[in-house]
Design an enzyme around this catalytic site. Sequence first.
Site, PDB file in Angstrom:
ATOM      1  N   TYR A   3       8.571 -38.668 -20.794  1.00 48.96           N
ATOM      2  CA  TYR A   3       8.042 -38.733 -22.159  1.00 48.96           C
ATOM      3  C   TYR A   3       9.150 -39.006 -23.168  1.00 48.96           C
ATOM      4  CZ  TYR A   3       5.731 -38.202 -26.468  1.00 48.96           C
ATOM      5  OH  TYR A   3       5.263 -38.479 -27.724  1.00 48.96           O
ATOM      6  N   LYS A   4      10.323 -38.409 -23.000  1.00 50.29           N
ATOM      7  CA  LYS A   4      11.415 -38.650 -23.958  1.00 50.29           C
ATOM      8  C   LYS A   4      11.797 -40.124 -23.967  1.00 50.29           C
ATOM      9  CE  LYS A   4      14.659 -38.021 -26.936  1.00 50.29           C
ATOM     10  NZ  LYS A   4      15.857 -37.199 -26.752  1.00 50.29           N
ATOM     11  N   LEU A   5      11.826 -40.760 -22.812  1.00 47.98           N
ATOM     12  CA  LEU A   5      12.163 -42.176 -22.761  1.00 47.98           C
ATOM     13  C   LEU A   5      11.094 -43.019 -23.451  1.00 47.98           C
ATOM     14  CD1 LEU A   5      13.651 -42.460 -19.163  1.00 47.98           C
ATOM     15  CD2 LEU A   5      14.886 -42.308 -21.344  1.00 47.98           C
TER      16      LEU A   5
END
Length: 289
Positions: A170-172
């Site tokens: 999700y961060k990417l």
Amino acid sequence: MATVAFIGLGRMGHGMAGRYLDNGLAVAVWNRSKVKAEDLIARGARWAASPADAAEGADAVVTMVADDAASSAVWLGKDGAASAMKPGALAIECSTVSYQHALDLARQLRGRGLVYIDCPVTGLPEAAASGKLTLLVGAEPADLEKARPFLAPLCTTIRHFGAVGGGTVYKLINNLMGAVQIASLAEGIAIAERAGLDMNLVAEAMATGAVASPQVIRHSRRMVARDFSGASFTAALRHKDAAYAVALAETLLSGVPVSRAALAAYDEAKAHAPDDDEGRMIEIVSRPK
């Protein structure tokens, strides 16, 4: 008293380490440059000679470093933290790393009897220093519960995306979408400038209209004014995150042309001013042909 080792005292890590001191934990810190730790040491942190020294006896080790290579070095390299951690200790990786690195690191640290959590964050340095980050977690539910006392000082929100690696995925996605937004914002502002629009009105409209997002709101006026003081996120870091995200995306989708275009834009931004604020993308876009 619970003990924490904090490794990596950059724009985000410095404030995060300070939060543990604010909450009365015993904190050991390590960074490549000791000068960034001096105020934390003055507040009671123990300066460690190496990541291993910081991790000695710690209940949790938290890292916030630049990329896969730095993460590997502080965890598994010569005098890496993992070599000194006690069995069952928490290994909390808050750095933005590649998905494959998160999986590989989890496997290696679990093999040493440690509890690994991928826990990248969203929020600006001010949020890090005030404990108002959002944490994006990949972990087994029981491991997350064990880690909560060490996550709570850092955040207002924990989003649990499932097993290890989920938080990193999700961060990417989040940072890739940020790259797309900032690159397109720079092009939009450059078009408005060339067309002779009132740029103060353009900045106001962008920040309050249908295209507004936190990235647009934060960068539109700065791009119009060409004011890039107080960089919070550099072109080089955004490029790194976008590259990791595109590499992951291309294993899952047949094509990602928008994402690849944003990465190409950041290739130029990284070459132009790698360590400056990513908002300087406008300087590249608006150069005369």
